[in-house]
Write a protein that holds these residues in place. Structure first.
Motif, PDB file in Angstrom:
ATOM      1  N   THR A  91     -50.766  15.995  -7.804  1.00 21.48           N
ATOM      2  CA  THR A  91     -49.703  16.102  -6.806  1.00 21.48           C
ATOM      3  C   THR A  91     -48.700  17.185  -7.158  1.00 21.48           C
ATOM      4  N   PHE A  92     -49.107  18.159  -7.949  1.00 21.38           N
ATOM      5  CA  PHE A  92     -48.202  19.220  -8.404  1.00 21.38           C
ATOM      6  C   PHE A  92     -47.498  19.889  -7.240  1.00 21.38           C
ATOM      7  N   SER A  93     -48.215  20.164  -6.165  1.00 20.34           N
ATOM      8  CA  SER A  93     -47.644  20.921  -5.057  1.00 20.34           C
ATOM      9  C   SER A  93     -46.546  20.154  -4.330  1.00 20.34           C
ATOM     10  N   SER A  94     -46.437  18.852  -4.560  1.00 24.13           N
ATOM     11  CA  SER A  94     -45.413  18.060  -3.878  1.00 24.13           C
ATOM     12  C   SER A  94     -44.095  18.014  -4.647  1.00 24.13           C
ATOM     13  N   TYR A  95     -44.051  18.639  -5.827  1.00 24.65           N
ATOM     14  CA  TYR A  95     -42.853  18.613  -6.652  1.00 24.65           C
ATOM     15  C   TYR A  95     -42.074  19.915  -6.572  1.00 24.65           C
ATOM     16  N   VAL A  96     -40.772  19.787  -6.608  1.00 22.01           N
ATOM     17  CA  VAL A  96     -39.917  20.927  -6.890  1.00 22.01           C
ATOM     18  C   VAL A  96     -40.025  21.189  -8.394  1.00 22.01           C
ATOM     19  N   MET A  97     -40.186  22.433  -8.766  1.00 19.44           N
ATOM     20  CA  MET A  97     -40.296  22.795 -10.177  1.00 19.44           C
ATOM     21  C   MET A  97     -39.082  23.609 -10.580  1.00 19.44           C
ATOM     22  N   GLY A  98     -38.523  23.273 -11.713  1.00 20.61           N
ATOM     23  CA  GLY A  98     -37.338  23.964 -12.183  1.00 20.61           C
ATOM     24  C   GLY A  98     -37.453  24.392 -13.635  1.00 20.61           C
ATOM     25  N   TRP A  99     -36.665  25.378 -13.979  1.00 19.80           N
ATOM     26  CA  TRP A  99     -36.479  25.778 -15.379  1.00 19.80           C
ATOM     27  C   TRP A  99     -35.006  25.576 -15.722  1.00 19.80           C
ATOM     28  N   PHE A 100     -34.783  24.989 -16.865  1.00 18.70           N
ATOM     29  CA  PHE A 100     -33.454  24.787 -17.405  1.00 18.70           C
ATOM     30  C   PHE A 100     -33.436  25.353 -18.826  1.00 18.70           C
ATOM     31  N   ARG A 101     -32.240  25.545 -19.356  1.00 15.75           N
ATOM     32  CA  ARG A 101     -32.147  26.011 -20.735  1.00 15.75           C
ATOM     33  C   ARG A 101     -30.958  25.357 -21.417  1.00 15.75           C
ATOM     34  N   GLN A 102     -31.069  25.274 -22.723  1.00 19.31           N
ATOM     35  CA  GLN A 102     -29.993  24.683 -23.514  1.00 19.31           C
ATOM     36  C   GLN A 102     -29.822  25.473 -24.792  1.00 19.31           C
ATOM     37  N   ALA A 103     -28.648  26.057 -24.931  1.00 14.36           N
ATOM     38  CA  ALA A 103     -28.300  26.784 -26.146  1.00 14.36           C
ATOM     39  C   ALA A 103     -27.614  25.824 -27.114  1.00 14.36           C
ATOM     40  N   PRO A 104     -27.609  26.128 -28.408  1.00 19.04           N
ATOM     41  CA  PRO A 104     -26.965  25.247 -29.385  1.00 19.04           C
ATOM     42  C   PRO A 104     -25.513  25.002 -29.042  1.00 19.04           C
ATOM     43  N   GLY A 105     -25.137  23.734 -29.031  1.00 20.41           N
ATOM     44  CA  GLY A 105     -23.757  23.369 -28.770  1.00 20.41           C
ATOM     45  C   GLY A 105     -23.354  23.408 -27.312  1.00 20.41           C
ATOM     46  N   LYS A 106     -24.305  23.693 -26.441  1.00 22.17           N
ATOM     47  CA  LYS A 106     -23.995  23.776 -25.012  1.00 22.17           C
ATOM     48  C   LYS A 106     -24.805  22.760 -24.225  1.00 22.17           C
ATOM     49  N   GLU A 107     -24.341  22.498 -23.012  1.00 22.61           N
ATOM     50  CA  GLU A 107     -25.066  21.571 -22.146  1.00 22.61           C
ATOM     51  C   GLU A 107     -26.293  22.264 -21.547  1.00 22.61           C
ATOM     52  N   ARG A 108     -27.248  21.435 -21.153  1.00 25.58           N
ATOM     53  CA  ARG A 108     -28.423  21.973 -20.466  1.00 25.58           C
ATOM     54  C   ARG A 108     -27.987  22.544 -19.117  1.00 25.58           C
ATOM     55  N   GLU A 109     -28.461  23.733 -18.799  1.00 33.02           N
ATOM     56  CA  GLU A 109     -28.038  24.379 -17.564  1.00 33.02           C
ATOM     57  C   GLU A 109     -29.232  24.820 -16.723  1.00 33.02           C
ATOM     58  N   PHE A 110     -28.998  24.844 -15.450  1.00 33.45           N
ATOM     59  CA  PHE A 110     -30.003  25.281 -14.471  1.00 33.45           C
ATOM     60  C   PHE A 110     -30.258  26.773 -14.614  1.00 33.45           C
ATOM     61  N   VAL A 111     -31.522  27.156 -14.510  1.00 39.64           N
ATOM     62  CA  VAL A 111     -31.897  28.568 -14.525  1.00 39.64           C
ATOM     63  C   VAL A 111     -32.487  28.974 -13.175  1.00 39.64           C
ATOM     64  N   ALA A 112     -33.516  28.252 -12.746  1.00 39.01           N
ATOM     65  CA  ALA A 112     -34.204  28.610 -11.512  1.00 39.01           C
ATOM     66  C   ALA A 112     -35.027  27.432 -11.023  1.00 39.01           C
ATOM     67  N   ALA A 113     -35.333  27.446  -9.730  1.00 37.31           N
ATOM     68  CA  ALA A 113     -36.195  26.418  -9.149  1.00 37.31           C
ATOM     69  C   ALA A 113     -37.040  27.028  -8.058  1.00 37.31           C
ATOM     70  N   VAL A 114     -38.203  26.455  -7.863  1.00 38.41           N
ATOM     71  CA  VAL A 114     -39.100  26.872  -6.786  1.00 38.41           C
ATOM     72  C   VAL A 114     -39.532  25.625  -6.032  1.00 38.41           C
ATOM     73  N   MET A 115     -39.466  25.709  -4.717  1.00 32.25           N
ATOM     74  CA  MET A 115     -39.708  24.549  -3.874  1.00 32.25           C
ATOM     75  C   MET A 115     -41.195  24.312  -3.692  1.00 32.25           C
ATOM     76  N   TYR A 116     -41.534  23.408  -2.860  1.00 31.30           N
ATOM     77  CA  TYR A 116     -42.852  22.859  -2.676  1.00 31.30           C
ATOM     78  C   TYR A 116     -43.936  23.895  -2.414  1.00 31.30           C
ATOM     79  N   ARG A 117     -44.538  23.842  -1.247  1.00 29.08           N
ATOM     80  CA  ARG A 117     -45.713  24.661  -0.994  1.00 29.08           C
ATOM     81  C   ARG A 117     -45.371  26.119  -0.734  1.00 29.08           C
ATOM     82  N   PHE A 118     -44.253  26.373  -0.032  1.00 35.59           N
ATOM     83  CA  PHE A 118     -44.016  27.736   0.449  1.00 35.59           C
ATOM     84  C   PHE A 118     -43.180  28.571  -0.503  1.00 35.59           C
ATOM     85  N   GLY A 119     -42.714  27.969  -1.580  1.00 38.36           N
ATOM     86  CA  GLY A 119     -42.184  28.762  -2.674  1.00 38.36           C
ATOM     87  C   GLY A 119     -40.799  29.330  -2.514  1.00 38.36           C
ATOM     88  N   SER A 120     -39.935  28.728  -1.709  1.00 38.68           N
ATOM     89  CA  SER A 120     -38.541  29.183  -1.685  1.00 38.68           C
ATOM     90  C   SER A 120     -37.950  29.016  -3.082  1.00 38.68           C
TER      91      SER A 120
END
Length: 121
Positions: free
Chosen positions: A27-56
């Motif tokens: 069911t991979f295509s039904s999920y929003v996929m995101g990348w996050f990152r966390q530097a030492p001493g910092k909170e996890r932060e959003f980097v990028a996301a790609v939506m379902y089938r059409f890739g917004s």
């Protein structure tokens, strides 16, 4: 869904890396996929996301024009192409899958193990 991230490493400023995140499950295509990152001493932060089938896509402001997120639903894989890397991009990068789009890490249901990206000046 199980996620396996790879592709991190050590690169000089201005260089490039491509991260990959392979997902199990049919069911991979039904999920929003995101990348996050966390530097030492910092909170996890959003980097990028790609939506379902059409890739917004959506990007955090500091990576716009430098990073590109994409997905290949046939291969159950999401990518993060990172160009013009800066020392401030140094962090552990995580891929995540969720049922809906959000910039908040708390909304995502499944996480990869993280891959270290280190950018030297």
């Amino acid at each position: 869904v199980q996620l396996q991230a790879s592709g991190g490493g050590l690169v000089q400023a201005g260089g490039s890396l491509r991260l990959s995140c392979a997902a199990s499950g049919r069911t991979f295509s039904s999920y929003v996929m995101g990348w996050f990152r966390q530097a030492p001493g910092k909170e996890r932060e959003f980097v990028a996301a790609v939506m379902y089938r059409f890739g917004s896509t959506d990007y955090e402001d500091s990576v716009k024009g430098r990073f590109t997120i994409s997905r290949d639903n046939a291969k159950n894989t999401v990518y993060l192409q990172m160009n013009s890397l800066k020392p401030e991009d140094t962090a552990v990068y995580y891929c995540a899958a969720g049922g809906k789009y959000s910039r908040s890490w708390a909304v995502y249901d499944y996480w990869g193990q993280g891959t270290q990206v280190t950018v030297s000046s």
